[in-house]
Design an enzyme around this catalytic site. Structure first.
Site, short mmCIF file in Angstrom:
data_model
loop_
_atom_site.label_atom_id
_atom_site.label_comp_id
_atom_site.label_asym_id
_atom_site.label_seq_id
_atom_site.Cartn_x
_atom_site.Cartn_y
_atom_site.Cartn_z
N CYS A 128 26.75 -86.47 17.39
CA CYS A 128 26.99 -87.74 16.68
C CYS A 128 26.28 -88.93 17.32
CB CYS A 128 28.49 -88.00 16.56
SG CYS A 128 29.37 -86.68 15.73
N HIS A 261 29.19 -95.53 15.31
CA HIS A 261 29.29 -94.20 14.69
C HIS A 261 30.53 -94.18 13.78
CE1 HIS A 261 29.64 -90.05 13.93
NE2 HIS A 261 30.55 -89.79 14.85
N ASN A 291 32.88 -88.46 8.56
CA ASN A 291 32.01 -88.37 9.74
C ASN A 291 30.81 -87.46 9.40
OD1 ASN A 291 30.79 -87.91 12.19
ND2 ASN A 291 32.71 -87.61 13.31
N1 COA Z 1 46.81 -83.37 7.10
C1 COA Z 1 48.11 -83.49 7.37
N2 COA Z 1 48.63 -83.29 8.59
C2 COA Z 1 47.77 -82.99 9.59
C3 COA Z 1 46.38 -82.86 9.37
C4 COA Z 1 45.91 -83.08 8.06
N3 COA Z 1 44.61 -83.01 7.75
N4 COA Z 1 45.80 -82.57 10.54
C5 COA Z 1 46.76 -82.51 11.47
N5 COA Z 1 47.96 -82.76 10.89
C6 COA Z 1 49.27 -82.80 11.53
C7 COA Z 1 49.32 -81.93 12.77
O1 COA Z 1 49.59 -80.59 12.42
C8 COA Z 1 50.45 -82.56 13.52
O2 COA Z 1 51.68 -82.13 12.96
P1 COA Z 1 52.93 -81.77 13.89
O3 COA Z 1 53.27 -83.05 14.60
O4 COA Z 1 53.95 -81.32 12.92
O5 COA Z 1 52.44 -80.72 14.83
C9 COA Z 1 50.32 -84.05 13.20
O6 COA Z 1 49.53 -84.12 12.01
C10 COA Z 1 49.68 -84.84 14.31
O7 COA Z 1 48.52 -84.14 14.71
P2 COA Z 1 47.63 -84.72 15.85
O8 COA Z 1 46.42 -83.85 16.03
O9 COA Z 1 48.46 -85.01 17.05
O10 COA Z 1 47.17 -86.11 15.19
P3 COA Z 1 46.47 -87.34 15.83
O11 COA Z 1 47.35 -88.51 15.71
O12 COA Z 1 45.86 -87.06 17.18
O13 COA Z 1 45.27 -87.55 14.81
C11 COA Z 1 42.92 -87.16 14.61
C12 COA Z 1 44.30 -86.52 14.70
C13 COA Z 1 41.89 -86.05 14.57
C14 COA Z 1 42.83 -87.99 13.34
C15 COA Z 1 42.69 -88.08 15.85
O14 COA Z 1 42.99 -87.38 17.04
C16 COA Z 1 41.29 -88.59 15.92
O15 COA Z 1 40.88 -89.38 15.12
N6 COA Z 1 40.51 -88.16 16.92
C17 COA Z 1 39.10 -88.50 17.02
C18 COA Z 1 38.35 -87.55 16.11
C19 COA Z 1 36.91 -87.92 15.96
O16 COA Z 1 36.61 -89.00 15.54
N7 COA Z 1 36.02 -86.99 16.30
C20 COA Z 1 34.62 -87.11 16.17
C21 COA Z 1 34.07 -88.01 17.21
S1 COA Z 1 32.36 -87.89 17.23
#
Ligand code: COA
Length: 334
Positions: A128, A261, A291
């Site tokens: 990215c 990004h 993304n």
């Molecule tokens: N739809 C609904 N629920 C979802 C889901 C989706 N697409 N994906 C995950 N969940 C659920 C999980 O199962 C979890 O449920 P639980 O609490 O019952 O176990 C809950 O949502 C929280 O999951 P979690 O992974 O802890 O969420 P988060 O708050 O960390 O958010 C991201 C997840 C990926 C949105 C966040 O971590 C993020 O934005 N990270 C950066 C990602 C990124 O930008 N990457 C590329 C960089 S180059």
């Protein structure tokens, strides 16, 4: 310059690298969060919008490759710059989803554009951060005087490396391409750039697979530790921004538009807050395309140029962060 003795002394002239045209391309119709639900993914529009700001993404049809998307974006960038393909003597192509193991997607793109001048063409793999890397590399070629006109491209078909059974990652990414024409100029363009990597974080965002003896060894799908990526991204995006501003003798108040990004609206907001840049100076297009990895920054740039938000003479701060871990920033006069 003529000296008193009549000896002609050559005065070194500074070659600047300036963006003269932008272009982008998103394949097919937008796919909404609700569309993903109807495709069987256990998610909701509410969850995706709240956590990421993403409303739609574009997914390339089977058989459409990264270089097909790049071709469209490059044609638009060339048209905007008023240049013909054969005037390009360098292609720097950022992608993590190349058409083949080899030849490079850059060489394939060169052929698709009909360029026959034998200029250089190569891929850059910085996930990215690819566009920040590509722009930084191309700038150095141009400033050295070895090349005059570059196409810097970011193009991805990330849908091909997503595990559509992993709702934690598949809803976040999309396909697309963005490109700029970067030319040698007397006027300042790129003011400062920086690129970095720390391979000790390679496992927090990766596709840990390889093709060996005709088989995929490891996994061909993207995996991510979302929370760690989030924290790391905000930290390094802020640091890289300060680094290029310091190098150019500017401060955040001099930035007309921050173009980070486009991974997640919350990363964009947190970065802007840390840098004390007002949110209305941040270009946001992640809602439209998700993304798109190396394509995200040139896509956001082109969309903002074409809607008239970004104007000639504006000071832009472009930033990338991604797998590797890699990160970088480019400060420029548009
Ligand atoms: N739809 C609904 N629920 C979802 C889901 C989706 N697409 N994906 C995950 N969940 C659920 C999980 O199962 C979890 O449920 P639980 O609490 O019952 O176990 C809950 O949502 C929280 O999951 P979690 O992974 O802890 O969420 P988060 O708050 O960390 O958010 C991201 C997840 C990926 C949105 C966040 O971590 C993020 O934005 N990270 C950066 C990602 C990124 O930008 N990457 C590329 C960089 S180059």
């Amino acid at each position: 310059m003529m000296s008193t003795s009549g000896v002609v002394k050559s005065v070194p002239t500074v070659i600047h690298a300036r963006i003269t045209g932008t272009g982008s391309y998103l394949p097919g119709a937008p796919v909404s969060n609700d569309d993903l639900r109807t495709r069987g993914i256990d998610t909701s529009d509410e969850w995706i919008v709240e956590r990421t700001g993403i409303r739609t993404r574009h997914l390339a049809d089977e058989g459409v490759t990264s270089s097909d998307l790049a071709l469209e974006a490059c044609r638009r960038a060339l048209e905007a710059a008023g240049r013909l393909p054969d005037e390009i003597d360098l292609i720097v192509y950022a992608t993590s989803t190349p058409d083949f193991i080899f030849p490079s997607s850059a060489a394939i793109l060169q052929h698709k554009l009909g360029i026959k001048n034998g200029g250089a063409a190569f891929d850059v793999q910085a996930v990215c951060s690819g566009f920040a890397y590509g722009l930084t590399v191309a700038e150095k070629f141009i400033r050295s005087g070895s090349h005059r006109r570059a196409l810097v491209v970011g193009a991805e078909v990330f849908s091909r490396i997503l595990d559509w059974n992993d709702r934690g990652t598949c809803v976040l990414f999309g396909d697309g391409a963005g490109a700029v024409v970067l030319e040698a100029s007397d006027e300042p363009g790129i003011l400062a750039s920086t690129i970095h990597a720390d391979g000790s974080y390679s496992d927090i965002l990766s596709v840990p697979g390889q093709v060996s003896h005709g088989k995929v060894i490891g996994s061909p799908f993207l995996q991510m530790d979302g929370k760690t990526v989030f924290k790391f991204a905000v930290k390094v995006l802020s640091e890289a921004a300060i680094e290029v501003l310091d190098a150019a003798g500017l401060n955040t108040g001099d930035v007309d538009w921050l173009i980070p990004h486009q991974a997640n609206i919350r990363i964009l907001q947190a970065t802007a807050k840390k840098l004390e840049i007002s949110e209305d100076k941040v270009i946001v297009s992640v809602d439209r395309h998700g993304n798109t990895s190396a394509a995200s920054v040139p896509l956001a740039l082109d969309l903002a140029v074409r809607t008239g938000k970004i104007k000639r003479g504006d000071t832009l701060l472009l930033e990338g962060v991604g797998g590797g871990f890699t990160w970088g920033a480019v400060l420029l006069k548009f």
